[in-house]
Design a protein around this motif. Structure first.
Motif, PDB file in Angstrom:
ATOM      1  N   HIS A   1      25.651  12.109  -2.185  1.00 10.55           N
ATOM      2  CA  HIS A   1      24.561  11.357  -2.819  1.00 10.55           C
ATOM      3  C   HIS A   1      23.187  11.945  -2.560  1.00 10.55           C
ATOM      4  O   HIS A   1      22.211  11.530  -3.205  1.00 10.55           O
ATOM      5  CB  HIS A   1      24.581   9.898  -2.364  1.00 10.55           C
ATOM      6  N   ASP A   2      23.073  12.905  -1.645  1.00 10.23           N
ATOM      7  CA  ASP A   2      21.738  13.439  -1.343  1.00 10.23           C
ATOM      8  C   ASP A   2      21.873  14.824  -0.727  1.00 10.23           C
ATOM      9  O   ASP A   2      22.953  15.244  -0.304  1.00 10.23           O
ATOM     10  CB  ASP A   2      20.996  12.500  -0.382  1.00 10.23           C
ATOM     11  N   PHE A   3      20.740  15.514  -0.650  1.00 15.14           N
ATOM     12  CA  PHE A   3      20.722  16.811   0.012  1.00 15.14           C
ATOM     13  C   PHE A   3      20.850  16.631   1.521  1.00 15.14           C
ATOM     14  O   PHE A   3      20.609  15.552   2.071  1.00 15.14           O
ATOM     15  CB  PHE A   3      19.430  17.554  -0.318  1.00 15.14           C
ATOM     16  N   GLY A   4      21.220  17.704   2.204  1.00 17.24           N
ATOM     17  CA  GLY A   4      21.400  17.674   3.649  1.00 17.24           C
ATOM     18  C   GLY A   4      22.822  18.067   4.009  1.00 17.24           C
ATOM     19  O   GLY A   4      23.488  18.813   3.285  1.00 17.24           O
ATOM     20  N   TRP A   5      23.298  17.551   5.157  1.00 18.24           N
ATOM     21  CA  TRP A   5      24.626  17.902   5.661  1.00 18.24           C
ATOM     22  C   TRP A   5      25.654  16.852   5.263  1.00 18.24           C
ATOM     23  O   TRP A   5      25.408  15.646   5.346  1.00 18.24           O
ATOM     24  CB  TRP A   5      24.604  18.017   7.183  1.00 18.24           C
ATOM     25  N   SER A   6      26.817  17.312   4.830  1.00 23.60           N
ATOM     26  CA  SER A   6      27.956  16.441   4.542  1.00 23.60           C
ATOM     27  C   SER A   6      29.222  17.109   5.070  1.00 23.60           C
ATOM     28  O   SER A   6      29.241  18.306   5.343  1.00 23.60           O
ATOM     29  CB  SER A   6      28.074  16.158   3.040  1.00 23.60           C
TER      30      SER A   6
END
Length: 346
Positions: free
Chosen positions: A224-229
């Motif tokens: 759902h968003d940028f960053g770490w997953s």
């Protein structure tokens, strides 16, 4: 004259001997002072002369992360964009959804992407797989891949109003595991990464819950968003659990080194000892989640003169045990050498 010459000769001999004794005594004193200047730790090891600073240790980790970062370019006007990573992950992004301060952007976009599938990359970038339990404790996760995505324009980070889609080959982590779910990365005040379960409902996928489903030989993640997953599940082991302590070489704390646990037989899980007691000087996994009798390897890492200093010690976990790593256990290697050592652990 003969007596005088004999006396003079003897006198010179005595003086020469005194000079020799003086030199030897002086050398002894200097050597003693040098040895005394080395502080010894509790294990009897000489104190390291050149300890890494917190900045040096973080810099060597950041360097590895930068080396692993893949960069893509596209235009905001391109609409739906499909990109393929070096490992074969498909990244789907709707460029029309990108915003800066709430305003839709136009023009050229840069996208940074990181994919981590093995313990070596996870360790050298300080991205362990520790998931947050419902009570706030942390436990080991087995990973189907860790990912970082960020879109920027002219160096400014962008937001997105739409899900990012990842199609991840499950063969990269040993095949499809239907217990995998999606996790989001969070950082504490010390910069340590932990993973929190993505609990969105109706995020896409036939399971109808969360942001991940498995089909065939692929994991499909809706981020759902940028960053770490992260695609993960908790490690399962029925044995009683315990807490362990690790004593690192003297002079090292949670700012200039890190301690990890590699579970034997698990290629995509990496635990870390994220607690440091300044009074005892001991690192700990203080959640009591490590199985008693577990065969694993404790890994100590730090920086030394631009290279990696490490120690790896195989252990069988004992209840409330303390594991000691001394300076004699350490070696200095390059990034590539350490990566190879970690990835070849059982």
């Amino acid at each position: 004259m003969k007596t005088y010459n004999t006396f003079t000769k003897n006198r010179k001999s005595v003086i020469a001997q005194l000079k020799t004794l003086s030199y030897l005594f002086g050398t002894f004193i200097i050597t003693a002072l040098l040895l005394a200047s080395c502080t010894s730790n509790d294990d009897g090891d000489d104190f390291p002369i050149d300890l890494a600073s917190a900045e040096e240790f973080k810099a060597i980790q950041d360097e590895v992360l930068e080396d692993l970062t893949q960069t893509f370019q596209f235009n905001a006007e391109d609409g739906w964009v499909n990109l393929t990573s070096e490992k074969g992950v498909n990244i789907g992004i709707n460029a029309n959804c990108l915003t800066l301060n709430g305003i839709t952007v136009t023009g050229a976009i840069d996208l940074d992407f990181v994919e981590l599938f093995d313990k070596g990359n996870m360790l050298l970038t300080n991205k362990p797989t520790m998931g947050v339990l419902p009570n706030g404790d942390k436990a080991l996760l087995i990973s189907g891949g860790e990912f970082f995505i960020e879109a920027t324009q002219n160096g400014q980070a962008l937001d997105t109003n739409c899900n990012l889609q990842l199609s991840i080959p499950s063969a990269l982590t040993g095949g499809t595991d239907n217990d995998m779910i999606l996790w989001n990365g969070t950082f504490d005040e010390d910069g340590n990464l932990a993973w929190e379960e993505d609990k969105r409902d109706g995020a896409g996928g036939p399971q109808g819950e969360g942001g991940l489903f498995a089909e065939g030989n692929q994991y499909y993640a809706f981020v759902h968003d940028f960053g770490w997953s992260n695609v993960d599940r908790f490690y399962n082991d029925p044995r009683p659990k315990t807490t362990i302590l690790v004593d690192a070489p003297d002079g090292y704390d949670n700012t200039n080194c890190a301690l990890y646990l590699s579970y034997d037989g698990e290629e995509t899980g990496l635990a870390n000892l994220d607690t440091y007691n300044t009074e005892t000087g001991l690192f700990s996994e203080h959640y009591g989640q490590i199985p008693v009798g577990l065969e694993c390897h404790v890994i100590f890492v730090t920086e030394e003169n631009g290279n990696w200093k490490y120690a790896i010690k195989g252990v069988n976990i004992a209840e409330n045990g303390t594991i000691v790593i001394t300076e004699d256990d350490t070696n200095v290697v390059t990034e590539a050498q350490l990566m190879n050592l970690i990835n070849n652990l059982p």
